[in-house]
Write a protein that holds these residues in place. Sequence first.
Motif, PDB file in Angstrom:
ATOM      1  N   ASP A 149       0.830  -1.212   0.000  1.00  0.00           N
ATOM      2  CA  ASP A 149       0.000   0.000   0.000  1.00  0.00           C
ATOM      3  C   ASP A 149       0.860   1.255   0.000  1.00  0.00           C
ATOM      4  N   SER A 153       8.196   0.691  14.249  1.00  0.00           N
ATOM      5  CA  SER A 153       7.181  -0.270  14.658  1.00  0.00           C
ATOM      6  C   SER A 153       6.904  -1.294  13.545  1.00  0.00           C
ATOM      7  N   TYR A 154       6.858  -0.803  12.312  1.00  0.00           N
ATOM      8  CA  TYR A 154       6.604  -1.674  11.158  1.00  0.00           C
ATOM      9  C   TYR A 154       7.720  -2.698  10.986  1.00  0.00           C
ATOM     10  N   LYS A 197      -2.950 -11.760   5.763  1.00  0.00           N
ATOM     11  CA  LYS A 197      -2.244 -10.466   5.680  1.00  0.00           C
ATOM     12  C   LYS A 197      -1.735 -10.171   4.265  1.00  0.00           C
ATOM     13  N   ALA A 198      -2.498  -9.417   3.509  1.00  0.00           N
ATOM     14  CA  ALA A 198      -2.135  -9.085   2.130  1.00  0.00           C
ATOM     15  C   ALA A 198      -1.252  -7.832   2.120  1.00  0.00           C
ATOM     16  N   GLU A 199      -0.010  -8.042   2.532  1.00  0.00           N
ATOM     17  CA  GLU A 199       0.904  -6.910   2.740  1.00  0.00           C
ATOM     18  C   GLU A 199       1.642  -6.531   1.458  1.00  0.00           C
ATOM     19  N   LYS A 206      -0.923 -19.080  14.909  1.00  0.00           N
ATOM     20  CA  LYS A 206      -0.950 -17.621  14.727  1.00  0.00           C
ATOM     21  C   LYS A 206      -0.270 -17.236  13.416  1.00  0.00           C
ATOM     22  N   ASP A 239       1.877   6.866   0.308  1.00  0.00           N
ATOM     23  CA  ASP A 239       0.852   6.840   1.349  1.00  0.00           C
ATOM     24  C   ASP A 239       1.394   7.644   2.527  1.00  0.00           C
ATOM     25  N   ILE A 240       0.614   8.623   2.989  1.00  0.00           N
ATOM     26  CA  ILE A 240       1.136   9.500   4.038  1.00  0.00           C
ATOM     27  C   ILE A 240       1.328   8.780   5.368  1.00  0.00           C
ATOM     28  N   ILE A 241       0.915   7.520   5.444  1.00  0.00           N
ATOM     29  CA  ILE A 241       1.143   6.757   6.680  1.00  0.00           C
ATOM     30  C   ILE A 241       2.636   6.716   7.032  1.00  0.00           C
ATOM     31  N   ILE A 261       4.376   9.245   9.611  1.00  0.00           N
ATOM     32  CA  ILE A 261       4.036   9.277  11.036  1.00  0.00           C
ATOM     33  C   ILE A 261       5.231   8.827  11.875  1.00  0.00           C
ATOM     34  N   PRO A 262       5.708   9.702  12.767  1.00  0.00           N
ATOM     35  CA  PRO A 262       6.905   9.378  13.547  1.00  0.00           C
ATOM     36  C   PRO A 262       6.753   8.072  14.326  1.00  0.00           C
ATOM     37  N   GLY A 263       7.775   7.260  14.267  1.00  0.00           N
ATOM     38  CA  GLY A 263       7.772   6.002  15.019  1.00  0.00           C
ATOM     39  C   GLY A 263       7.161   4.836  14.252  1.00  0.00           C
ATOM     40  N   TYR A 264       6.445   5.132  13.160  1.00  0.00           N
ATOM     41  CA  TYR A 264       5.751   4.031  12.491  1.00  0.00           C
ATOM     42  C   TYR A 264       6.715   3.105  11.742  1.00  0.00           C
TER      43      TYR A 264
END
Lengths: 401, 401
Positions: free
Chosen positions: A148, A326-327, A220-222, A212, A315-317, A320-323
């Motif tokens: 995305d 985390s990703y 998960k369609a990443e 899991k 994508d402006i996501i 976002i700081p820290g993302y």
Amino acid sequence: MNEYQAMTSETIGDYVKKVGVFPSDHQLAAKEVGDGNLNLVFRISDLTDHKTVIVKQALPYLKVAGEGWKLTIDRNRIEAETMQLQNKLCSGSVPRVYHHSDDYALTIMEDLGEMETLRNGLMSMKKYPKFPGQIGRFFARNLFLSSDMGMGPMEKKKIVSRFISPELCDITEKLVLNDPYADSASNNVNPYIKTAVEQVWGNQQVRLETAKLKSIFMTKAEALLHGDVHTGSIFIDENKCVIFDAEFAFYGPYGYDIGLLLANFILNYVSWEGRADKNLSDIKSYREYLLKSIEEIWCAFSENFHELWQHESKDIITQIPGYEESYVQELLHETIGFSACEVMRRIIGMAHVPDLDAIEDLQARAKAQRLGLKIGQAILLQRNNLNSIQEFTDLIKQSAK
Amino acid sequence: MNEYQAMTSETIGDYVKKVGVFPSDHQLAAKEVGDGNLNLVFRISDLTDHKTVIVKQALPYLKVAGEGWKLTIDRNRIEAETMQLQNKLCSGSVPRVYHHSDDYALTIMEDLGEMETLRNGLMSMKKYPKFPGQIGRFFARNLFLSSDMGMGPMEKKKIVSRFISPELCDITEKLVLNDPYADSASNNVNPYIKTAVEQVWGNQQVRLETAKLKSIFMTKAEALLHGDVHTGSIFIDENKCVIFDAEFAFYGPYGYDIGLLLANFILNYVSWEGRADKNLSDIKSYREYLLKSIEEIWCAFSENFHELWQHESKDIITQIPGYEESYVQELLHETIGFSACEVMRRIIGMAHVPDLDAIEDLQARAKAQRLGLKIGQAILLQRNNLNSIQEFTDLIKQSAK
């Protein structure tokens, strides 16, 4: 529309000329070179100007099972379209596609000639200093640019449906993510590791964690995965690597692709436990090379990924700081999880790896396989506590002590 | 193939007769009853035998924006197919479909007559004791039976592509999961809550957590969502509820559907903070009813889900001990996360809810909205520590003190 028919070394030459890949007045030689059981593979040589191509045609059934076990030939289209996209996203990383036919489930592609597979190289202790940088870049570009974030959420969703592959995913779900963790009919267990395998089967935590991961695999369609990046799917020499056999491609969790490759390094790592033909200091040094490669692959991946994240996002996501941190951390956890599954399934499950199966003495092989199961379970259960690639390789080393 | 044209109350009657929904010799009356800006909605009455149906036709543009802002009319097919599937999975829970045309992007469906929306009921303090059981069952059946587990991994993957909806998902991604958490042009903020909203925008943890949820929304193809289950999409009376307006349907994370509904209960809960027309003891008692409903919805969902997990599974993953608990806990965390986003976006973002906007005094409305933002942030940031629905409602109560 033409009706599907399986090609032979007699008919394939005319086909290749007909579709214009070689001139019609040239003399060709065709040879079946496949060793899989799902596809026909031919090498076609143009005897006039000494060019060659590879033709891969999907069979509508598993060869080993006769014509009884059907398997969609649409996988050949998925493989061809995957190669075309991967070549766009990371030029030269996969064989070039010259022609594809849906009707014949057939693709004509670049012949990588006599390049060796990475698996064979690792089995004979060869080192490839450029490989981590190459594959790290391949992973980063394929993940980011088909996600995305890199493709844009609208465009990405539009192409997801072209890569939906229920039957091939079903094979992975069964043989990698389900059967090996219970006493299933499809398993193939060395009798000398029966106790160790029964311990795996009796470990409820192992079953829960693999459930899991299977759920992540199914939902998960990443990004567009290759779907089967083991070391036998990579041609390699000193200067380049080319990733082939993408017929398991689909939109899935990218940790599966990275994890599969790292697992095949671990499988080679454990195989030396059962090899009596090399001296200990060579083994020690080669194992250090393997773990260093794992670290370098992840680091090269992360660096390339960071660059793309900074400069190629749609994508402006990504702003976002820290993302990003985390990703990438979640990706590492999933990578380790899938890598654990691949290690264990290549020891317990139906399809093994030559790294281990080449050890003919079953007791010596068992020694290596037991180490694999020990590492596999350790990294599976501790994956969410491992926050860097070094913590991952440290755990492998500790388990091998 | 017929060419799309927008229907009018003059033309729609002949169409309904032509496709055989009403006999051609009956006299019909058609009235446009829509209040949305995306679709035309007509009620058609058969004056001969007093039957009625609803016709919903997608417009290729947003009405409010003239013909400039285009939006795929394929959403009408997705809505019709979703209703058909939902009716199969949970009979009677959605309007029956009598006819659908791809060419005209038009669906003829059951008329629910003069049923009230749940939103209107909640705004006038009505109570619906049967609703939690009804909607809990709807959620459980739709989630489980459209997932890999209930549909089987092969079948599920095959139908995912029929519900890929890039443009509609894009609207949600922007207006629910992105814009409200930064100073975006699309926002619509009551001037009296400016400070509270700026605090949300300045909270990096809020942005990070909403990014994680947006990523889950974009990638997790878990089950067929309705996609917009707010209290205005539910017709209700004492005995039944019917969920409509499924044009945002797609394969996504099911916590989004459950979370959206719970959020609309929370939005009603906070609205009483700004209502001077009811006495405090009535408000207190109604708020208790709302939180009790949230708990009962989750419990009814969990119980129905457990039954399906035990008896309707087509994937052996459900037999793995501990996996159901783990699955439901992750679902709860995602449900709470998405519910937090819906609460905040209905206060900061473009589209508000009547529960709050009916409070005409902007300072009184601000009081309620500030409470909403407080609750929204609290549940967003603490969601992964909330391990039961009671811990969730407790946190709402504490935030309201």
